[in-house]
Design a protein around this motif. Structure first.
Motif, short mmCIF file in Angstrom:
data_model
loop_
_atom_site.label_atom_id
_atom_site.label_comp_id
_atom_site.label_asym_id
_atom_site.label_seq_id
_atom_site.Cartn_x
_atom_site.Cartn_y
_atom_site.Cartn_z
N PRO A 304 0.68 -1.21 -0.21
CA PRO A 304 0.03 0.19 -0.04
C PRO A 304 0.60 1.46 -0.13
CG PRO A 304 0.14 -0.26 1.91
CD PRO A 304 0.81 -1.73 0.99
N ASN A 305 0.40 2.06 -0.52
CA ASN A 305 1.09 3.38 -0.86
C ASN A 305 1.34 4.68 0.84
OD1 ASN A 305 2.04 6.18 -1.04
ND2 ASN A 305 0.60 6.68 -2.56
N LYS A 309 -3.04 7.73 4.19
CA LYS A 309 -3.87 6.92 5.51
C LYS A 309 -4.85 7.85 5.71
CE LYS A 309 0.69 7.20 7.55
NZ LYS A 309 1.67 7.31 8.83
N ILE A 310 -5.97 6.40 6.19
CA ILE A 310 -7.22 7.25 6.54
C ILE A 310 -6.98 6.86 8.08
CG2 ILE A 310 -9.73 6.11 6.09
CD1 ILE A 310 -9.27 5.71 3.34
N ALA A 311 -8.06 7.48 8.61
CA ALA A 311 -7.53 7.49 10.32
C ALA A 311 -8.99 6.70 10.73
CB ALA A 311 -7.13 8.73 10.55
N VAL A 312 -8.64 6.01 11.85
CA VAL A 312 -10.17 5.12 12.17
C VAL A 312 -9.82 5.82 13.43
CG1 VAL A 312 -11.69 3.63 12.27
CG2 VAL A 312 -10.42 3.61 9.92
N ASP A 344 -1.92 15.23 10.60
CA ASP A 344 -1.30 15.11 9.87
C ASP A 344 -1.51 14.90 7.84
OD1 ASP A 344 0.25 12.59 8.92
OD2 ASP A 344 -0.61 11.35 10.38
N ASP A 345 -0.51 15.63 7.62
CA ASP A 345 -0.65 15.54 6.26
C ASP A 345 -0.96 14.24 5.60
OD1 ASP A 345 -0.17 18.48 6.68
OD2 ASP A 345 1.91 18.40 5.38
N LYS A 346 -0.54 12.76 6.20
CA LYS A 346 -0.55 11.23 5.23
C LYS A 346 -2.08 10.96 4.90
CE LYS A 346 3.88 10.65 5.48
NZ LYS A 346 5.14 9.32 6.04
N TYR A 528 -4.16 3.14 0.44
CA TYR A 528 -3.51 3.38 1.36
C TYR A 528 -3.26 2.27 2.70
CZ TYR A 528 -8.34 1.84 1.95
OH TYR A 528 -9.41 0.99 1.89
N VAL A 529 -3.59 2.75 4.30
CA VAL A 529 -2.58 2.51 5.36
C VAL A 529 -4.00 2.68 6.12
CG1 VAL A 529 -0.69 1.46 5.01
CG2 VAL A 529 -1.12 3.45 6.12
N LEU A 530 -4.29 2.33 6.95
CA LEU A 530 -5.16 2.52 8.52
C LEU A 530 -4.12 2.81 9.36
CD1 LEU A 530 -8.49 0.18 7.72
CD2 LEU A 530 -8.66 2.04 6.58
#
Length: 591
Positions: A304-305, A309-312, A344-346, A528-530
């Motif tokens: 994943p890139n 990121k997707i924040a949960v 967080d820009d990511k 993406y990563v979580l």
């Protein structure tokens, strides 16, 4: 005498040193054990069966503490598994060539209706892989049968039992108890449906409360039997007929009525599994539990890139001011987590999982402020769990999109205040009286040992009305509705998800996975990563608390009271509640 003291102090010192050594040795063993648990990755062999047995409480997020739920008295683990990992594992198993099928070994399922539905949907999706799924139990509760109905074949022990009788909501009222104690509960609320205070002022449901609770149980039951009907090809009318007449009175009835395919003993189930796995009768079944499968790598190697990121953010439990915990929404902790994701820009999008009956109105407003700030900078999506009501809806209403289950309990746009008056209790039961020396006319305002004056009640009513107006304003802005429209569906009324969609309180049906997929879509990212927030409490700090007894009382009560522990939690909450409350009046459990 000197020798006596010398030997006594020497013995005490020796005992102290030995105790310290024992503690450090024990902690070394514990740390070593915990570390091995964290690093213990597994490889799934070919032709493996995924064994699913949901016999512990299902929470939204798997605890980081490897000793969570561990009973040090019996030295037996009882760790809860999070919905997040259950969904990940089912998705992973569908893509894993070494997993040939699923064995649902079910009895009770300890989760709310929306959580069960999310797992059920994941099982239905698993079946799209073409792999087999069979279910077996000695005793089917309504919750476990709801999940089992997804299976290709449903089996039950020939001497087993099935519970299928519909849903009921049982509310407990304390008015009679308070009268026996000469205790007066002074209540101020806004909303004719705001029934959180009714257990303290009535001995049965008000007409308005009965109306909304009937809508809840009818809505949840309708969703359940609709799903079962589709899976088992039994009409909704027939399912209700069976429930009305308690027609499943023995295992043969379950087969005759189409609920179960066959009655079999465990050895016959094992034999069928061997046939499905295409192995010999004398061969051993290779299986892996759902919890153990969490430690297996994803069969499809992904890169994943990590710049996306997707924040949960998990907002779970009652809402209070301050830090809170993994099980309590602290305004400080959750606000910090949202702020961290915003800065967080990511992080390209934020999903907040809300499973809360509400709580402090002030704490809810503190969290909502961060939700609004974050939604101005990046997509902010709400995923509602079993409950997102009152304060739980307050913190959600400003999101860009709200996902919920048809069985989610939400709404409850209303506020209340409740102050006990123990004056007569203390006087008549204990002979204790109170007197006051005050610098000002209302210095003893909100004392629990005297009744409120008419003026003081008027002041508190003003607080309540202001908070309600603010609540409606936020919902009006967030949901693009007029103030009057929100007030009409507000008044403290609780809505089941299917009805909440009709009145505009939610946008779409779907669980955590659907919410994350949507967040990725609107953020324009495929890879993406979580990033799960807030960071969970350090497991070794929690272990020290357990050893030192800080958590032992709660653990003991939970173990002794079982399902009745929630009643203790309910009373404890109201004992500690401070300020104006935006809180759901009850919790819903299906079994």
């Amino acid at each position: 005498m000197k020798d006596f003291f010398k030997f006594m102090f020497a013995s005490m010192l020796g005992l102290f040193i030995m105790s310290v050594i024992v503690i450090f040795v024990f902690m070394g063993i514990v740390i070593s054990f915990a570390s091995s648990m964290e690093k213990d990755k597994i490889e799934v062999a070919e032709n493996t069966l995924l064994h699913i047995k949901l016999n512990t409480e299902i929470v939204d997020r798997t605890p980081a503490d490897p000793f969570s739920g561990f009973d040090f008295a019996t030295m037996e683990p009882n760790k809860s598994m999070g919905l997040n990992d259950i969904l990940k594992n089912l998705d992973k198993a569908a893509r894993d060539e070494n997993i040939m099928g699923i064995y649902l070994d079910l009895s009770g399922v300890y989760a709310g209706p929306a959580t069960i539905l999310e797992i059920r949907d994941a099982l239905v999706k698993f079946k799209e892989s073409g792999k087999f799924m069979i279910a077996y139990s000695e005793v089917y509760t309504q919750g476990s049968y709801y999940l089992a109905s997804t299976a290709d074949k449903i089996y039950m022990n020939p001497e087993g039992m099935m519970d299928f009788h519909g849903l009921s909501a049982e509310l407990m009222f304390f008015k009679g108890t308070l009268e026996k104690l000469d205790m007066d509960m002074q209540i101020i609320r806004h909303g004719k449906y705001k029934s959180a205070v009714e257990p303290f002022m009535l001995d049965k449901m008000s007409p308005e409360n009965r109306e909304q609770i009937m809508a809840l149980v009818d809505g949840i039951w309708g969703s359940i039997i609709q799903s079962i009907s589709g899976s088992r090809n039994v009409s909704i009318e027939e399912l209700n007929r069976v429930a009305d007449g308690l027609l499943i009175q023995n295992p043969e009835d379950a087969v005759e009525l189409g609920f179960v395919d066959e009655l079999k003993y465990k050895d016959q189930i094992l034999a069928e599994l061997k046939t499905l796995l295409n192995i010999e009768e004398d061969d051993k079944i290779k299986s892996v539990t759902l919890a153990k499968y969490s430690q297996a790598p994803d069969p499809i190697k992904k890169r994943p890139n990590r710049k996306n990121k997707i924040a949960v953010v998990y907002a779970l439990g009652e809402i209070v001011s301050g830090k809170g915990s993994d099980e309590i929404i602290g305004s400080e902790r959750i606000s910090k987590a949202i702020r961290k994701a915003r800065n967080d820009d990511k992080v390209k999008a934020i999903v907040m999982r809300v499973n809360s009956p509400g709580g402090s109105a002030l704490a809810s407003d503190v969290i909502l402020r961060e939700v609004k700030l974050a939604s101005q900078e990046k997509p902010f999506i709400i995923s509602m769990g079993d409950v997102a009501a009152s304060g739980g809806y307050y913190i959600a209403c400003a999101a860009d999109r709200i996902f919920a289950s048809p069985t989610t309990i939400t709404g409850s746009i209303g506020v209340l205040g409740m102050i006990p008056n123990l004056e007569e209790t203390m006087k008549d039961k204990l002979g204790i009286t109170f007197d006051y020396a005050m610098t000002n006319k209302n210095s003893n305002f909100m004392s629990t040992f005297r009744p409120l004056t008419g003026y003081q009640k008027k002041v508190i009513t003003g607080y309540i009305e202001d908070v309600y107006d603010t609540f409606v304003d936020h919902v009006s802005d967030g949901r693009d509705m007029t103030w009057a429209q929100v007030d009409e569906i507000g008044q403290g009324r609780v809505w089941v998800g299917s009805d909440a969609y009709d009145v505009g309180l939610i946008d779409e049906f779907g669980g955590l996975t659907a919410s994350i997929d949507y967040a990725a879509e609107v953020a324009g990212i495929d890879s993406y990563v979580l990033k799960e927030l807030p960071e969970q409490e350090d497991p070794f700090e929690e272990l020290f608390k357990e050893i030192m007894g800080q958590a032992s009382v709660e653990s003991y009560l939970k173990g002794e009271l079982g399902e009745n522990y929630r009643m203790y939690q309910y009373l404890k909450y109201w004992q500690n509640a401070k300020g104006v409350q935006a809180r759901l009046p009850y919790d819903i459990y299906i079994n």
